[in-house]
Design an enzyme around this catalytic site. Structure first.
Site, PDB file in Angstrom:
ATOM      1  N   ILE A 146       0.824  -1.209   0.000  1.00 40.25           N
ATOM      2  CA  ILE A 146       0.000   0.000   0.000  1.00 40.25           C
ATOM      3  C   ILE A 146       0.859   1.259   0.000  1.00 40.25           C
ATOM      4  CG2 ILE A 146      -0.231   0.253   2.518  1.00 40.25           C
ATOM      5  CD1 ILE A 146      -3.252   0.819   1.955  1.00 40.25           C
ATOM      6  N   GLY A 201      -5.377  -7.314  11.634  1.00 44.50           N
ATOM      7  CA  GLY A 201      -4.018  -7.735  11.951  1.00 44.50           C
ATOM      8  C   GLY A 201      -3.823  -7.889  13.447  1.00 44.50           C
ATOM      9  N   VAL A 202      -2.984  -7.038  14.029  1.00 41.07           N
ATOM     10  CA  VAL A 202      -2.674  -7.151  15.462  1.00 41.07           C
ATOM     11  C   VAL A 202      -3.893  -6.864  16.334  1.00 41.07           C
ATOM     12  CG1 VAL A 202      -0.234  -6.657  15.177  1.00 41.07           C
ATOM     13  CG2 VAL A 202      -1.829  -4.773  15.555  1.00 41.07           C
ATOM     14  N   ASP A 257       0.520   0.620   9.908  1.00 44.41           N
ATOM     15  CA  ASP A 257       0.801   1.927  10.482  1.00 44.41           C
ATOM     16  C   ASP A 257       2.306   2.204  10.468  1.00 44.41           C
ATOM     17  OD1 ASP A 257       0.330   4.346  11.713  1.00 44.41           O
ATOM     18  OD2 ASP A 257      -0.093   3.502  13.693  1.00 44.41           O
ATOM     19  N   GLY A 317       2.808  -2.974  11.996  1.00 50.10           N
ATOM     20  CA  GLY A 317       1.969  -3.359  10.872  1.00 50.10           C
ATOM     21  C   GLY A 317       1.916  -2.300   9.792  1.00 50.10           C
ATOM     22  N   SER A 372      -8.185  -3.496  11.290  1.00 51.29           N
ATOM     23  CA  SER A 372      -8.399  -4.263  12.534  1.00 51.29           C
ATOM     24  C   SER A 372      -8.170  -5.763  12.391  1.00 51.29           C
ATOM     25  CB  SER A 372      -9.812  -4.026  13.108  1.00 51.29           C
ATOM     26  OG  SER A 372      -9.934  -2.737  13.654  1.00 51.29           O
TER      27      SER A 372
END
Length: 332
Positions: free
Chosen positions: A44, A151-152, A67, A65, A149
């Site tokens: 991305i 992922g982690v 972010d 992740g 939401s």
């Protein structure tokens, strides 16, 4: 810059109460009035578009992740802008934008998804809807998303995908190209599969809407084609056939493009135009049974089967072709 907060009164339908909504994809399943919804396997941070979406934390100070990857690619200027624009962070379900700094994308729209087990599904739906409202304010035509939401934050993937679709449908966005971007094969396949099921699922949900409007005689008879390649659904009301649909038609439902971005209410409106003489009539036993059926369908994210070649229907309908998950036959 305008911050779209999760508590904004104009957006309460996605937060305080359900809105009753509950490139590798064939284009026929993705088109909607000039808009594209698709999945792409990739990075991305490399998207050269109007705005990419960051799955941010409430503090808005970077993280792991997606972010962390976006902050690393954008450079330290992104964190400085976050601190300046969002001194108190963002609420769960909220969204706001910054410039892209060193990214190919001009802007970053930051969305805060909920943590599974502490947040709500409505907040996850709102995160997507609010991103697209911000994108409309920016005039963005293309918006790549991560799966927020999932992922982690631990949100179950199947429901995270459906919540994403519900958020897109709730937004009424003018964005023309909505892309779910992931580097992972399995996630891309799951999103692609969900996009393929989106049209029949919206048909099933539209029947529930018709029941809620009082048209309780509307029934569905679903099954598989002789080839086993296509799901079929026939809607009837008494002796009147309202709709015959097969997934071989892609997103076309009697002249309307129906995708993940279509609301069940909009499709219910369209179905009523196909039977102008249809009048509300009660059938409480069937509607109660149907609500239970659809709960199982939405829980399993699989389509119901009442008939197919070599299918033994004596034990009831099946949820998901070959799954073995059965529900009782509908009442007469």
């Amino acid at each position: 810059m305008r911050l779209v907060e999760a508590t904004d009164a104009a957006h309460k339908c996605t937060l305080e109460a359900p809105c009753d909504l509950q490139g590798r994809i064939v284009a026929a399943y993705a088109r909607r009035m000039g808009a594209n919804i698709r999945v792409e396997q990739g990075d991305i941070t490399e998207q050269r578009v109007d705005a990419i979406v960051n799955a941010a934390s409430p503090a808005m100070r970077g993280g792991g992740g997606v972010d962390g990857a976006i902050h690393r690619a954008a450079g330290p200027g992104l964190l400085r802008e976050n601190i300046e624009r969002f001194p108190n962070g963002l609420p769960v379900g909220g969204a706001g934008w910054t410039t892209g700094h060193n990214l190919p994308a001009r802007n970053v729209i930051h969305a805060v998804g909920p943590i599974y087990g502490t947040g709500t599904r409505d907040q996850l739906v709102a995160a997507y809807a609010n991103v697209l409202r911000v994108a409309d304010e920016l005039g963005a035509e293309a918006v790549p998303f991560p799966l927020i939401s999932a992922g982690v934050y631990g949100w179950p993937r199947a429901d995270a995908i459906q919540a994403a679709f519900d958020g897109v449908a709730a937004s009424g966005t003018r964005v023309r190209d909505i892309v779910f971007v992931t580097p992972h094969d399995d996630i891309a396949r799951d999103i692609e599969s969900a996009l393929w099921k989106a049209t029949p699922l919206r048909i099933l949900q539209a029947v529930r809407v018709l029941h809620e409007r009082g048209y309780e005689t509307v029934r569905i008879h679903p099954g598989m084609s002789p080839s086993g390649m296509y799901w079929r659904g026939m809607l009837v009301a008494g002796d009147t056939e309202l709709l015959g649909y097969t997934t071989g038609n892609g997103a076309d439902v009697a002249g309307m493009d129906v995708t993940a971005a279509t609301t069940p209410d909009a499709l219910a409106d369209h179905l009523l135009t196909l039977a102008p003489g249809l009048t509300p009539e009660p059938n409480p036993r069937y509607t109660e049974w149907y609500r239970g059926l659809l709960e199982r369908v939405e829980e399993e994210y699989a389509l119901p089967i009442a008939f197919a070649d070599y299918f033994d229907a004596s034990e009831g309908w099946e949820i998901g072709w070959g799954s073995g998950v059965r529900v009782p036959h509908p009442p007469e």
